[in-house]
Design a protein around this motif. Structure first.
Motif, PDB file in Angstrom:
ATOM      1  N   UNK A 102       0.815  -1.217   0.000  1.00 55.48           N
ATOM      2  CA  UNK A 102       0.000   0.000   0.000  1.00 55.48           C
ATOM      3  C   UNK A 102       0.848   1.267   0.000  1.00 55.48           C
ATOM      4  N   UNK A 103       2.167   1.150  -0.145  1.00 52.49           N
ATOM      5  CA  UNK A 103       3.041   2.308   0.009  1.00 52.49           C
ATOM      6  C   UNK A 103       2.725   3.417  -0.985  1.00 52.49           C
ATOM      7  N   UNK A 104       2.426   3.050  -2.240  1.00 46.44           N
ATOM      8  CA  UNK A 104       2.120   4.074  -3.231  1.00 46.44           C
ATOM      9  C   UNK A 104       0.837   4.818  -2.943  1.00 46.44           C
ATOM     10  N   UNK A 105      -0.110   4.165  -2.263  1.00 45.75           N
ATOM     11  CA  UNK A 105      -1.385   4.799  -1.928  1.00 45.75           C
ATOM     12  C   UNK A 105      -1.246   5.647  -0.666  1.00 45.75           C
ATOM     13  N   UNK A 106      -0.518   5.130   0.304  1.00 42.33           N
ATOM     14  CA  UNK A 106      -0.381   5.823   1.587  1.00 42.33           C
ATOM     15  C   UNK A 106       0.268   7.192   1.416  1.00 42.33           C
ATOM     16  N   UNK A 107       1.175   7.319   0.425  1.00 49.72           N
ATOM     17  CA  UNK A 107       1.842   8.602   0.207  1.00 49.72           C
ATOM     18  C   UNK A 107       0.838   9.729   0.024  1.00 49.72           C
ATOM     19  N   UNK A 119       2.950  18.552  -0.772  1.00 48.36           N
ATOM     20  CA  UNK A 119       2.841  18.424  -2.220  1.00 48.36           C
ATOM     21  C   UNK A 119       2.457  16.997  -2.617  1.00 48.36           C
ATOM     22  N   UNK A 120       2.031  16.199  -1.659  1.00 50.49           N
ATOM     23  CA  UNK A 120       1.690  14.800  -1.923  1.00 50.49           C
ATOM     24  C   UNK A 120       0.194  14.537  -1.937  1.00 50.49           C
ATOM     25  N   UNK A 121      -0.604  15.460  -1.475  1.00 46.85           N
ATOM     26  CA  UNK A 121      -2.030  15.202  -1.251  1.00 46.85           C
ATOM     27  C   UNK A 121      -2.806  14.959  -2.518  1.00 46.85           C
ATOM     28  N   UNK A 122      -3.773  14.060  -2.414  1.00 47.50           N
ATOM     29  CA  UNK A 122      -4.620  13.728  -3.549  1.00 47.50           C
ATOM     30  C   UNK A 122      -6.018  14.314  -3.449  1.00 47.50           C
ATOM     31  N   UNK A 123      -6.228  15.220  -2.489  1.00 43.83           N
ATOM     32  CA  UNK A 123      -7.556  15.806  -2.299  1.00 43.83           C
ATOM     33  C   UNK A 123      -7.439  17.311  -2.121  1.00 43.83           C
ATOM     34  N   UNK A 432       6.922  17.696   1.396  1.00 45.15           N
ATOM     35  CA  UNK A 432       6.682  16.289   1.059  1.00 45.15           C
ATOM     36  C   UNK A 432       6.338  16.191  -0.417  1.00 45.15           C
ATOM     37  N   UNK A 433       7.087  15.362  -1.165  1.00 48.54           N
ATOM     38  CA  UNK A 433       6.827  15.147  -2.589  1.00 48.54           C
ATOM     39  C   UNK A 433       6.646  13.653  -2.834  1.00 48.54           C
ATOM     40  N   UNK A 434       5.991  13.315  -3.934  1.00 47.83           N
ATOM     41  CA  UNK A 434       5.685  11.924  -4.248  1.00 47.83           C
ATOM     42  C   UNK A 434       6.685  11.383  -5.263  1.00 47.83           C
ATOM     43  N   UNK A 435       7.403  10.311  -4.929  1.00 44.55           N
ATOM     44  CA  UNK A 435       8.346   9.733  -5.888  1.00 44.55           C
ATOM     45  C   UNK A 435       7.609   9.077  -7.047  1.00 44.55           C
ATOM     46  N   UNK A 436       8.258   8.984  -8.200  1.00 50.14           N
ATOM     47  CA  UNK A 436       7.609   8.467  -9.390  1.00 50.14           C
ATOM     48  C   UNK A 436       7.591   6.959  -9.507  1.00 50.14           C
ATOM     49  N   UNK A 437       8.506   6.257  -8.830  1.00 52.61           N
ATOM     50  CA  UNK A 437       8.629   4.816  -9.033  1.00 52.61           C
ATOM     51  C   UNK A 437       7.332   4.046  -8.820  1.00 52.61           C
ATOM     52  N   UNK A 438       6.519   4.337  -7.782  1.00 47.62           N
ATOM     53  CA  UNK A 438       5.280   3.558  -7.581  1.00 47.62           C
ATOM     54  C   UNK A 438       4.273   3.678  -8.712  1.00 47.62           C
ATOM     55  N   UNK A 439       4.453   4.609  -9.651  1.00 51.05           N
ATOM     56  CA  UNK A 439       3.505   4.785 -10.752  1.00 51.05           C
ATOM     57  C   UNK A 439       3.800   3.861 -11.937  1.00 51.05           C
ATOM     58  N   UNK A 440       4.877   3.096 -11.835  1.00 52.61           N
ATOM     59  CA  UNK A 440       5.264   2.212 -12.930  1.00 52.61           C
ATOM     60  C   UNK A 440       5.135   0.759 -12.490  1.00 52.61           C
TER      61      UNK A 440
END
Length: 487
Positions: A102-107, A119-123, A432-440
């Motif tokens: 769940x690491x990519x979602x928890x970010x 800078x990580x929020x999805x809402x 806080x920024x979101x790394x790109x690796x979990x998107x692949x």
């Protein structure tokens, strides 16, 4: 963010002062704490609730808060090591591991520490959420006759009709189910359309929550590259032929994370390719209501152009309202609709009726179009502020596409700048920024970061966050021995 910070600070101060009271001793009244620490009653209430959750205080309605008495006997510690055997006993027979990462979602869900710019929020930030309209809608919904009764399993017909009109293309209320948010609807769709071990085609890059859903269901995500015009049809056709997949999941509008919109000439191609492969297209139309002011006319959902039941459409109210307002439409044509309905009923029974009634009250109120216009203007301003700040302070981060909808930017890192050290350095710098690796779902072509501009307080916080990210980049570049590119 300021409210969360105040609650954390007050809880910490009260925690430090608990030794002044004997076990069972009464703490000052809420009114006294408000005056002493010059905070709001809500902050006091939440701080005391936090201490109560930690077992440090006990609150008694009408009496006040008291220091908790220590436990006389420690709770026995059990031995849970047996679970390692139980949870892995069938792993050798699984075609795809079903353990959930769940690491990519928890970010995008986790709240960063106080003082860290998000800078990580999805809402949407609370200042952008229609809190008053939501409160009024909930209040009116609660008074509706039968509001607390059992709703139809498929959802309230009026709400299904509203979603159907928004999809267009002749989709009817009978072809719409009400689900508890987009993530739940996507989970239902994948369970209905694919069997464990089967391949499922996904855009690359794509939303980490989608990859997590697929893997948790025992499916094999197969990447299909996306460019500035959305998924590439020739590669989609190749992937169907190579894998025999029967499902393709996509976000044709303001794709997450690239922000791409599927080009007009590709839309019919995608549907044709899927139809010839005997496959379904799951359309995650997640941010249609977060269009920016300068976007122009939006393309219709793919479902509006599909008469053959190829598309299973998912559209939610959550992104445009609040993370807790989890109301979503799941639309499909043909026999698959019954399978979707059956899985939803078995999993969740139904979406609570008060929430559905509140959704009807919200979208039918004059405040709803005003809210959409307001966030459309605000998101454009935030996007432009972040884009300008990045070009000024971080020109080495490539921004290939500036979207006209959604809530984030997708940046490619320069060669030699690793993702993990950058995200760690950014957090130390206070952003806080979101790394790109979990998107692949496979090896990425380069390092990336995703920056959200919707979850912060405003333009000032965006500018400060980019300045902090500049500091983090300089730290990483010094560590790698690379030169810093400055404007």
């Amino acid at each position: 963010m300021q409210e969360r910070s105040s609650v954390h600070e007050l809880a910490e101060r009260l925690r430090q002062e608990l030794d002044r009271y004997s076990p069972g001793g009464k703490l000052p009244s809420s009114r006294a704490l408000v005056e002493q620490y010059r905070v709001s009653p809500v902050t006091v209430s939440r701080a005391l609730a936090q201490l109560a959750a930690e077992g440090l205080v006990v609150t008694r309605p009408g009496a006040g808060a008291f220091r908790a008495r220590p436990r006389t006997t420690p709770a026995p510690s059990g031995d849970t090591s047996w679970q390692e055997v139980a949870l892995s006993a069938d792993a050798s027979t699984d075609l795809v591991p079903r353990s959930v990462d769940d690491s990519g979602v928890v970010v995008s869900l986790a709240v960063p520490p106080p003082g860290v710019i998000e800078f990580t929020g999805g809402y949407l930030h609370p200042s952008l959420q229609p809190e008053q309209a939501l409160a009024a809608a909930l209040s009116r919904a609660a008074r509706r006759p039968g509001a607390w009764g059992r709703p139809p399993l498929e959802g309230l017909v009026e709400l299904r009709e509203w979603f159907a009109r928004g999809i267009g293309g002749g989709v009817s209320a009978a072809e719409v189910l009400i689900a508890a948010g987009g993530q739940s609807a996507l989970t239902i769709a994948l369970r209905a359309l694919a069997t464990p071990g089967a391949p499922v085609l996904v855009e690359s890059p794509t939303y980490p929550g989608m990859l997590a859903i697929a893997r948790a269901a025992g499916l094999r995500p197969v990447p299909v590259p996306v460019d500035a015009d959305g998924v590439r049809p020739e590669l989609l056709a190749d992937a169907f032929r190579a894998t025999g997949a029967r499902v393709f999941i996509c976000q044709p509008l303001f794709q997450n994370p690239t922000g791409a919109v599927l080009a007009p000439e590709r839309r019919g191609e995608v549907l044709r390719i899927a139809r010839e492969a005997g496959a379904f297209v799951v359309e995650d139309d997640f941010v249609r209501r977060l269009v920016h002011e300068d976007a122009g006319e939006l393309p219709r959902p793919l479902a509006a152009e599909d008469a053959d039941g190829v598309v299973v459409h998912v559209g939610s109210l959550t992104k445009a309202t609040s993370p807790s307002f989890r109301v979503c439409a799941l639309a499909a044509r043909g026999p698959v609709l019954e399978r979707l309905r059956a899985i939803q009923v078995v999993d969740t029974f139904f979406v609570p009726r008060p929430l559905q009634e509140a959704a009807l009250e919200l979208v039918g109120a004059p405040a709803w179009p005003r809210h959409l216009r307001a966030i459309s203007a605000d998101l454009r301003t935030r996007r432009d502020t972040m884009t300008s700040a990045l070009r000024l302070h971080l020109p080495e981060l490539a921004l290939p596409h500036v979207p006209s909808g959604g809530y984030h930017l997708w940046l490619r890192l320069p060669e030699g700048m690793p993702e993990a050290p950058l995200t760690a350095a950014a957090l130390r710098a206070g952003v806080a920024v979101t790394p790109g690796r979990p998107y692949f779902s496979a090896e990425p072509p380069a390092g990336h970061v995703r920056l959200s501009f919707a979850a912060v307080a405003g333009a000032g916080e965006i500018a400060e966050g980019v300045r902090r990210l500049r500091t983090a980049c300089d730290e990483v570049l010094r560590g790698t021995g690379a030169e810093t590119v400055r404007p």
